[in-house]
Design an enzyme around this catalytic site. Sequence first.
Site, short mmCIF file in Angstrom:
data_model
loop_
_atom_site.label_atom_id
_atom_site.label_comp_id
_atom_site.label_asym_id
_atom_site.label_seq_id
_atom_site.Cartn_x
_atom_site.Cartn_y
_atom_site.Cartn_z
N HIS A 1 3.01 -8.24 18.77
CA HIS A 1 2.34 -7.35 18.24
C HIS A 1 2.05 -6.34 17.59
O HIS A 1 2.65 -5.89 17.36
CB HIS A 1 0.53 -7.25 19.49
CG HIS A 1 0.09 -9.09 19.38
ND1 HIS A 1 0.34 -10.00 20.53
CD2 HIS A 1 -1.11 -9.68 18.45
CE1 HIS A 1 0.13 -10.87 20.36
NE2 HIS A 1 -0.90 -10.45 19.77
N LYS B 1 -2.16 -2.35 20.25
CA LYS B 1 -2.08 -3.09 21.47
C LYS B 1 -1.88 -2.14 22.30
O LYS B 1 -0.76 -2.47 22.73
CB LYS B 1 -1.91 -4.55 21.35
CG LYS B 1 -2.11 -6.00 21.81
CD LYS B 1 -2.12 -7.12 21.02
CE LYS B 1 -2.98 -8.01 22.32
NZ LYS B 1 -4.11 -7.99 22.37
#
Length: 267
Positions: free
Chosen positions: A155, A159
């Site tokens: 990600h 995140k």
Amino acid sequence: MTTNRIGVFGANGRMGLALLEAATIKEQTQLTGAYVRSSSSLLGINVNQVNSAADSAVSFSVESEVNNVDVLIDFTLPQGMRNHLKTAVAQKLPMVIGTTGLNADDMALLNDAAKHIPIVFARNYSVGVNVLLNLVQTAATKFGDDLDIEIFEAHHRHKIDAPSGTALAIGESIADAKGWNHDEVAVYDRSQVETAKSQNEIGYSVLRGGDIVGEHTAYFATMGERLELTHKASSRMTFALGAVRAACWLQNKPAGLYDMQDVLDLK
């Protein structure tokens, strides 16, 4: 044709902005609420000044001013979600929740709230990911026990939680298929392990970098072959449109805790 009036919490975040657009463009929906914190500089500003695709007369308003909506969508952090859940229960409004990083107490709150209102809670609202959850269960049951199972996810750098909620959902689906207790077989760190890998475990590895929207791969490896099941998301709109789809599905549903597998009739 019934129109679902959508309110979005955390409307100024990365997912929030995508949700504003999704609620605007999807048929049978109307964006009627865009909620931000009382300290936000966006208060009073029309949403299309921030996201031109969200062609709506709605302006950003504080979270305490929830009104004129049929369902609420929340992809904020756990602390915000707890407060928003109270608002939904107090106003008897259905809720779609995509917040990740929830602990056992948060899940207890969700289950309690679901006694009063219908809630869809999912770690991922992509149609493809939810099909993947079914595929990994098939793979887990068709391979023999001499099998190594690993899950990789990547990600963007912003995140916070790791492994991602989606990675955990994949692992939990595999554990269910194998008849395992996920918490007992999940391995998040091997830096201090000096023994060979067990076939009765699910290993997780994580990458955080750049602007990666989301990639997940489940590996099923035996001696001589390897199956890799991968999902890659290229746009947050994938998740936003799925969440709005879930919001429409919630219409007239009885109180209870549902997930995206229910929405897509994959159970």
